[in-house]
Motif scaffolding. Structure first.
Motif, PDB file in Angstrom:
ATOM      1  N   SER A 150       0.837  -1.206   0.000  1.00 25.83           N
ATOM      2  CA  SER A 150       0.000   0.000   0.000  1.00 25.83           C
ATOM      3  C   SER A 150       0.869   1.253   0.000  1.00 25.83           C
ATOM      4  O   SER A 150       0.548   2.234  -0.679  1.00 25.83           O
ATOM      5  CB  SER A 150      -0.961  -0.001   1.190  1.00 25.83           C
ATOM      6  OG  SER A 150      -0.278   0.179   2.413  1.00 25.83           O
ATOM      7  N   LEU A 154       0.825   3.975  -2.994  1.00 24.45           N
ATOM      8  CA  LEU A 154       0.542   5.379  -2.676  1.00 24.45           C
ATOM      9  C   LEU A 154       1.666   6.290  -3.162  1.00 24.45           C
ATOM     10  O   LEU A 154       1.414   7.380  -3.677  1.00 24.45           O
ATOM     11  CB  LEU A 154       0.332   5.547  -1.172  1.00 24.45           C
ATOM     12  CG  LEU A 154      -1.000   5.066  -0.631  1.00 24.45           C
ATOM     13  CD1 LEU A 154      -1.003   5.104   0.898  1.00 24.45           C
ATOM     14  CD2 LEU A 154      -2.149   5.899  -1.181  1.00 24.45           C
ATOM     15  N   SER A 155       2.900   5.838  -3.009  1.00 22.97           N
ATOM     16  CA  SER A 155       4.012   6.677  -3.471  1.00 22.97           C
ATOM     17  C   SER A 155       4.036   6.764  -4.996  1.00 22.97           C
ATOM     18  O   SER A 155       4.355   7.817  -5.554  1.00 22.97           O
ATOM     19  CB  SER A 155       5.339   6.159  -2.934  1.00 22.97           C
ATOM     20  OG  SER A 155       5.657   4.911  -3.497  1.00 22.97           O
ATOM     21  N   ILE A 157       1.390   6.638  -6.933  1.00 26.26           N
ATOM     22  CA  ILE A 157       0.292   7.550  -7.276  1.00 26.26           C
ATOM     23  C   ILE A 157       0.716   8.996  -7.018  1.00 26.26           C
ATOM     24  O   ILE A 157       0.467   9.886  -7.832  1.00 26.26           O
ATOM     25  CB  ILE A 157      -0.987   7.189  -6.498  1.00 26.26           C
ATOM     26  CG1 ILE A 157      -1.568   5.880  -7.034  1.00 26.26           C
ATOM     27  CG2 ILE A 157      -2.022   8.306  -6.574  1.00 26.26           C
ATOM     28  CD1 ILE A 157      -2.692   5.313  -6.206  1.00 26.26           C
ATOM     29  N   ALA A 158       1.393   9.220  -5.880  1.00 25.55           N
ATOM     30  CA  ALA A 158       1.834  10.578  -5.551  1.00 25.55           C
ATOM     31  C   ALA A 158       2.842  11.108  -6.570  1.00 25.55           C
ATOM     32  O   ALA A 158       2.863  12.297  -6.879  1.00 25.55           O
ATOM     33  CB  ALA A 158       2.448  10.602  -4.154  1.00 25.55           C
ATOM     34  N   LYS A 159       3.664  10.229  -7.129  1.00 26.18           N
ATOM     35  CA  LYS A 159       4.648  10.630  -8.132  1.00 26.18           C
ATOM     36  C   LYS A 159       4.049  10.701  -9.531  1.00 26.18           C
ATOM     37  O   LYS A 159       4.703  11.129 -10.463  1.00 26.18           O
ATOM     38  CB  LYS A 159       5.823   9.652  -8.139  1.00 26.18           C
ATOM     39  CG  LYS A 159       6.685   9.744  -6.906  1.00 26.18           C
ATOM     40  CD  LYS A 159       7.835   8.759  -6.986  1.00 26.18           C
ATOM     41  CE  LYS A 159       8.691   8.867  -5.742  1.00 26.18           C
ATOM     42  NZ  LYS A 159       9.809   7.919  -5.777  1.00 26.18           N
ATOM     43  N   GLY A 160       2.817  10.227  -9.674  1.00 22.57           N
ATOM     44  CA  GLY A 160       2.167  10.266 -10.978  1.00 22.57           C
ATOM     45  C   GLY A 160       2.498   9.089 -11.868  1.00 22.57           C
ATOM     46  O   GLY A 160       2.125   9.083 -13.042  1.00 22.57           O
ATOM     47  N   SER A 167      -9.888   8.187 -11.723  1.00 23.87           N
ATOM     48  CA  SER A 167      -9.536   9.570 -12.046  1.00 23.87           C
ATOM     49  C   SER A 167      -9.839   9.852 -13.517  1.00 23.87           C
ATOM     50  O   SER A 167      -9.777   8.971 -14.361  1.00 23.87           O
ATOM     51  CB  SER A 167      -8.049   9.826 -11.752  1.00 23.87           C
ATOM     52  OG  SER A 167      -7.246   9.085 -12.626  1.00 23.87           O
TER      53      SER A 167
END
Length: 170
Positions: A150, A154-155, A157-160, A167
């Protein structure tokens, strides 16, 4: 980085589940011991508080349980594993009964969950006391791997690097 480390440690915990069980029980024992000392100390610090005896009694119980867990982690692991098996079995039965009550729209999923949970409890119980040596370590390892993944996701997703399915397109 933390996510990858959690995945690696979780995999190691599963690979050495007996050791992971013992370490987990000892750590929990120390936490109970420290919490019991603090609770008993709080009872004497607040002597005029109406919960004096409750704090003192719970502190003593925590200390005794912590000492027993630290002193004999294998016996503690056996007891905790039997408790986990009973909890899973009862929880599974409860979910099956709720699913059969006919009050839920998607009762099949609740029934499946109940069957799997009860089955897991039965499997652990049928292998007990041998399961007491590895179940807790296995569960801790699985939790670490899932938590690690997880964090990795999450990281990303945060970095794109990964776009969530819900979305809008860019």
């Amino acid at each position: 980085m933390l996510g990858v480390l959690e995945i690696v440690l979780g995999t190691a915990a599963i690979g050495a589940s007996v050791l992971a069980t013992e370490v987990t029980v000892v750590v929990c024992g120390w936490l109970l011991l420290i919490g019991g000392i603090l609770s008993a100390g709080h009872a004497f610090w607040r002597k005029h508080w109406k919960g004096f005896f409750l704090d003192l009694a719970s502190g003593i119980l925590y200390v005794v349980a912590g000492l027993m867990m630290v002193g004999n982690p294998v016996a503690a692991a056996l007891s905790l594993t039997l408790l986990i098996a009973m909890f899973l079995l009862m929880e599974g039965i409860f979910r099956i009964v709720v699913a059969l009550s006919g009050q839920l729209e998607h009762w099949g999923w609740v029934m499946l969950n109940g069957l799997i949970t009860a089955g897991l409890g039965i499997m652990i119980w049928r292998q007990w006391p041998l399961s007491g040596l590895w179940v807790i370590g296995l569960f801790v390892g699985i939790e670490m791997i899932l938590y690690g993944w997880s964090l990795v996701m999450l990281s990303l997703i945060a970095k794109g690097a990964v776009v969530p399915a819900d979305s809008p397109p860019r």
